[in-house]
Design a protein around this motif. Structure first.
Motif, mmCIF file in Angstrom:
data_model
loop_
_atom_site.group_PDB
_atom_site.id
_atom_site.type_symbol
_atom_site.label_atom_id
_atom_site.label_comp_id
_atom_site.label_asym_id
_atom_site.label_seq_id
_atom_site.Cartn_x
_atom_site.Cartn_y
_atom_site.Cartn_z
ATOM 1 N N LYS A 1 29.958 -15.212 79.549
ATOM 2 C CA LYS A 1 28.640 -14.627 80.676
ATOM 3 C C LYS A 1 28.814 -13.477 80.025
ATOM 4 O O LYS A 1 28.432 -12.971 80.530
ATOM 5 C CB LYS A 1 28.925 -15.145 82.281
ATOM 6 N N ARG A 2 29.898 -12.934 80.635
ATOM 7 C CA ARG A 2 30.584 -11.854 80.922
ATOM 8 C C ARG A 2 31.624 -10.750 80.669
ATOM 9 O O ARG A 2 32.516 -11.912 80.243
ATOM 10 C CB ARG A 2 30.193 -11.198 81.669
ATOM 11 N N LEU A 3 32.259 -9.304 79.818
ATOM 12 C CA LEU A 3 32.903 -9.250 78.744
ATOM 13 C C LEU A 3 33.572 -9.165 80.252
ATOM 14 O O LEU A 3 33.812 -8.444 81.409
ATOM 15 C CB LEU A 3 32.998 -8.215 78.561
ATOM 16 N N ASN A 4 35.028 -8.972 79.915
ATOM 17 C CA ASN A 4 35.828 -8.460 81.139
ATOM 18 C C ASN A 4 36.890 -7.401 80.649
ATOM 19 O O ASN A 4 37.752 -7.591 79.844
ATOM 20 C CB ASN A 4 37.347 -9.991 81.187
ATOM 21 N N MET A 5 36.362 -5.789 81.258
ATOM 22 C CA MET A 5 36.848 -4.484 80.044
ATOM 23 C C MET A 5 38.505 -4.544 80.203
ATOM 24 O O MET A 5 38.670 -3.923 79.269
ATOM 25 C CB MET A 5 35.900 -3.268 81.075
ATOM 26 N N LYS A 6 38.646 -5.313 81.131
ATOM 27 C CA LYS A 6 40.317 -4.668 81.311
ATOM 28 C C LYS A 6 41.287 -5.813 80.337
ATOM 29 O O LYS A 6 41.894 -5.320 79.416
ATOM 30 C CB LYS A 6 41.191 -5.805 82.372
ATOM 31 N N LYS A 7 40.237 -6.911 79.275
ATOM 32 C CA LYS A 7 40.749 -7.525 78.330
ATOM 33 C C LYS A 7 40.691 -6.622 77.215
ATOM 34 O O LYS A 7 41.410 -7.264 76.041
ATOM 35 C CB LYS A 7 40.584 -8.578 78.464
#
Length: 324
Positions: free
Chosen positions: A67-73
């Motif tokens: 549902k949402r991007l993990n910005m840390k990845k």
């Protein structure tokens, strides 16, 4: 049975003295803790299933779709030439819950006259120990009668700190069962203010805060209509209030062999008289069962502390299912 007899004897000695001493209060708390130890473990496990969060509303990674991007990845994803593609979050983590539970025990003279003190202390030990084992959050203890006094507050409040055996003894020592009235309306109004202040101190904290109040009393209260209005306010504040009615007179009558088929000594068969206006405007005397107009939606009539774990957990389960 021997431990129970010793506890009853110790309680009678304690109540008959003019000034309560801390050493006897500690001994009483130890006795009640031992008497209810297996029941508190049972209640703890039953409540654990109810109080644990079950709705997956928090985002958790790492997935190839979501549902949402993990910005840390994102940076490792680009650096790996787009091979480390588990960069998405999904709602698979149950939302965290925190609890604040206020136990309010009746300190009025009627508790002593109805021989409910022993059952009240047993219930207090059972519930507080179960909540302690469960590590449910913050537990507060209050006594009420003509007035209301918080004996053990929530974190950052008056008398706050972990609830332990020393706290239990201090709480028992504070009860006199000599107050001349039982003002349940004042208790609910005061406790809502206490819970509101406790909620404000938790403002901004992670997780969902649930508040519960358990009232332990012989169940005789006035001002039912005013109480209903205040209880509607509690519902709006998302505060659940469970009333544990101690029906000790029925238990005493049954034990002595004087119990009748109608259970005349029980609160279940108690009647009250009131005047009602008829359609033609006349005042008419009517009689109804006391509990038919009892203002608390969630209440338990307790004759034997052995039944409390199952009945209380069933009541809480019903409430949480309704909220969900």
């Amino acid at each position: 049975e021997e431990l129970s007899a010793q506890t009853d004897s110790l309680l009678q000695t304690y109540l008959s003295t003019a000034a309560y001493d801390h050493e006897t209060a500690q001994s009483l708390w130890s006795h009640y803790s031992l008497l209810t130890s297996h029941l508190s473990s049972m209640l703890c496990e039953q409540l654990r299933l109810i109080l644990e969060p079950t709705r997956a509303t928090r985002l958790k990674g790492d997935y190839r779709t979501g549902k949402r991007l993990n910005m840390k990845k994102l940076i490792p994803y680009i650096a790996s030439e787009y091979t480390k593609d588990k960069i998405w979050l999904r709602r698979t983590r149950p939302s965290e819950r925190e609890y604040q539970v206020l136990l309010a025990l009746d300190d009025s003279r009627s508790m002593r006259e109805s021989r409910s003190v022993g059952l009240a202390f047993k219930t207090l030990a059972l519930v507080s120990k179960a909540l302690g084992k469960l590590e449910v959050g913050e537990v507060g203890i209050a006594k009420f009668g003509e007035s209301v006094e918080v004996l053990h507050g929530f974190a950052d409040g008056a008398g706050a700190g972990p609830f332990n055996d020393a706290t239990g003894a201090r709480v028992i020592e504070a009860f006199t069962f000599a107050q001349k009235a039982t003002d349940v309306l004042r208790l609910v109004e005061t406790s809502l203010k206490v819970l509101e202040e406790a909620r404000e101190r938790k403002a901004g904290a992670a997780g969902e805060l649930w508040q519960l109040e358990i009232i332990i009393s012989d169940g005789i209260c006035q001002d039912h209509e005013k109480l209903r209005r205040v209880l509607r306010k509690a519902e709006e504040m998302k505060v659940m209030i469970v009333f544990v009615v101690l029906d000790s007179l029925h238990t005493q009558a049954k034990a002595s062999g004087t119990d009748t088929g109608a259970n005349a000594n029980s609160i279940l068969s108690m009647n009250q008289v009131s005047y009602k206006t008829t359609e033609d405007g006349r005042m008419e005397l009517s009689m109804e069962r006391y509990l038919d107009s009892f203002p608390f939606e969630y209440y338990v009539v307790l004759r034997d502390v052995e039944a409390l774990p199952e009945v209380l957990s069933g009541t809480l389960k019903q409430f949480f299912e309704r909220v969900s």
